[in-house]
Design a protein around this motif. Structure first.
Motif, mmCIF file in Angstrom:
data_model
loop_
_atom_site.group_PDB
_atom_site.id
_atom_site.type_symbol
_atom_site.label_atom_id
_atom_site.label_comp_id
_atom_site.label_asym_id
_atom_site.label_seq_id
_atom_site.Cartn_x
_atom_site.Cartn_y
_atom_site.Cartn_z
ATOM 1 N N SER A 1 -32.268 11.937 2.870
ATOM 2 C CA SER A 1 -33.396 11.476 3.374
ATOM 3 C C SER A 1 -33.605 12.178 4.920
ATOM 4 N N TYR A 2 -34.809 12.061 5.281
ATOM 5 C CA TYR A 2 -35.131 12.434 6.756
ATOM 6 C C TYR A 2 -34.074 11.879 7.615
ATOM 7 N N ALA B 1 -37.500 14.976 11.984
ATOM 8 C CA ALA B 1 -36.856 15.680 11.087
ATOM 9 C C ALA B 1 -38.076 16.122 10.314
ATOM 10 N N GLY B 2 -38.931 15.205 10.430
ATOM 11 C CA GLY B 2 -40.126 15.510 9.409
ATOM 12 C C GLY B 2 -41.147 16.451 10.262
ATOM 13 N N ARG C 1 -38.178 10.531 1.209
ATOM 14 C CA ARG C 1 -37.826 9.481 2.158
ATOM 15 C C ARG C 1 -36.652 8.664 1.811
ATOM 16 N N ALA D 1 -36.106 10.080 12.503
ATOM 17 C CA ALA D 1 -36.489 10.738 11.002
ATOM 18 C C ALA D 1 -37.821 11.429 11.069
ATOM 19 N N VAL E 1 -35.426 17.236 0.400
ATOM 20 C CA VAL E 1 -35.402 16.016 1.559
ATOM 21 C C VAL E 1 -36.630 15.209 1.199
ATOM 22 N N TRP F 1 -36.042 22.479 1.438
ATOM 23 C CA TRP F 1 -36.988 21.448 2.041
ATOM 24 C C TRP F 1 -37.261 20.466 0.802
#
Length: 105
Positions: free
Chosen positions: A16-17, A33-34, A52, A30, A50, A47
């Motif tokens: 997850s992020y 990270a996004g 939620r 988070a 990754v 990518w």
DNA sequence: AGGTTGACGGTTG
DNA sequence: GCAACCGCCAACC
């Protein structure tokens, strides 16, 4: 740091992020990270691994990117139902997560 | 300077 | 299980 952690996600698994940000030394960020991944377009990163925290893909359902991510995950053996990856089975296991946490610190 | 906007996440009803 | 909120924070209007 964020990109480095993303490369650590094993093929056939997802993270997850929030976990990415955490292991990158940015607890609770988070969203950052996004943002970092959005800016990473062009770089060679996994990518698509990754998602939620609940396993759902971050792209709007039906969008081109969402379709692409789902396809990449399926090709690695990760089951994705209704745009949601099975985090229970393919997410980072607790022991591996804490181990990586220890190493990164 | 103040409001908006997200490749997010935890809580609550 | 789902949806509506709310907290978050850096980048942009």
């Amino acid at each position: 740091q964020i990109y480095a952690v993303v490369t650590l996600i094993p093929t056939g698994h997802v993270a997850s992020y929030g976990q990415i940000a955490d292991l990158a030394g940015l607890p609770g960020r988070a969203r950052l990270a996004g943002k970092a991944l959005k800016d990473s377009a062009g770089l060679d990163l996994p990518w698509h691994r990754v998602v939620r925290a609940d396993g759902t893909l971050a792209f709007p359902a039906g969008s081109e990117k969402a379709r692409e991510q789902r396809e990449k995950l399926l090709s690695e053996g990760v089951t994705v139902n209704n745009m949601r990856a099975d985090i229970k089975r393919y997410g980072w296991q607790p022991d591996l997560y804490t181990m990586l946490h220890k190493i990164s610190s």
